[in-house]
Enzyme design. Sequence first.
Site, PDB file in Angstrom:
ATOM      1  N   GLY A 190      19.965 -11.914  -5.906  1.00 15.83           N
ATOM      2  CA  GLY A 190      19.548 -11.024  -4.826  1.00 15.83           C
ATOM      3  C   GLY A 190      19.544 -11.765  -3.514  1.00 15.83           C
ATOM      4  O   GLY A 190      20.322 -12.694  -3.302  1.00 15.83           O
ATOM      5  N   CYS A 191      18.663 -11.385  -2.638  1.00 14.52           N
ATOM      6  CA  CYS A 191      18.567 -12.008  -1.314  1.00 14.52           C
ATOM      7  C   CYS A 191      18.265 -13.495  -1.455  1.00 14.52           C
ATOM      8  O   CYS A 191      17.312 -13.887  -2.131  1.00 14.52           O
ATOM      9  CB  CYS A 191      17.465 -11.320  -0.509  1.00 14.52           C
ATOM     10  SG  CYS A 191      17.193 -12.077   1.096  1.00 14.52           S
ATOM     11  N   PHE A 192      19.062 -14.318  -0.802  1.00 11.82           N
ATOM     12  CA  PHE A 192      18.880 -15.762  -0.946  1.00 11.82           C
ATOM     13  C   PHE A 192      17.605 -16.274  -0.304  1.00 11.82           C
ATOM     14  O   PHE A 192      17.124 -17.342  -0.647  1.00 11.82           O
ATOM     15  CB  PHE A 192      20.097 -16.558  -0.475  1.00 11.82           C
ATOM     16  CG  PHE A 192      20.740 -16.195   0.842  1.00 11.82           C
ATOM     17  CD1 PHE A 192      20.052 -15.662   1.904  1.00 11.82           C
ATOM     18  CD2 PHE A 192      22.100 -16.420   0.994  1.00 11.82           C
ATOM     19  CE1 PHE A 192      20.682 -15.357   3.107  1.00 11.82           C
ATOM     20  CE2 PHE A 192      22.750 -16.135   2.187  1.00 11.82           C
ATOM     21  CZ  PHE A 192      22.028 -15.599   3.250  1.00 11.82           C
TER      22      PHE A 192
END
Length: 179
Positions: A12-14
Amino acid sequence: MTNIETATLAGGCFWCLESAFNSVAGVKSAFSGYAGGHLDNPSYEQICQGDTGHAEVVQVNFDTDQLSYRDVLEIFFALHNPTQLNRQGNDIGTQYRTGIFYHDQKQKQIAAEIIQEISDEEIWPDPVVTELVEINNYYQAEDYHQDYFSNNPQNQYCNMVVAPKLAKFKQKFASKLKQ
């Protein structure tokens, strides 16, 4: 002498993964970046279009005298839902897929074992869709993405998504955090 190993992980979002891994004892660095695509040196804007093939990843450099690759993967699987295909929560697109980009055959074997264990234990009601692929490229994300959560505490996404996830992570893995 330290033994540094690298893990490259998509979940997902880093920003979530990076902020968590940078707080783990034995982690020397965790950088947000892009991996797995066909475009050289992509920008965040190109990644967000969803047609470069890259995933948002975190490249984690860790001291194997303090933290094993299995430990890194156990943290990784606790930080995201490995059953969501091409998304994490409200972040939707192939760039948000779940993946392990292995650097050698030993990493591949350990990752495959953990994925099988998670599947066998039926921890999740749906099948694990984490891709397991050899690293073919990695590009560090733009500077403004590095330490994003720490540098942007007022950001609404950070307050609503990253902060609660990080708080839960820190409770679960308190014994593995930097002092």
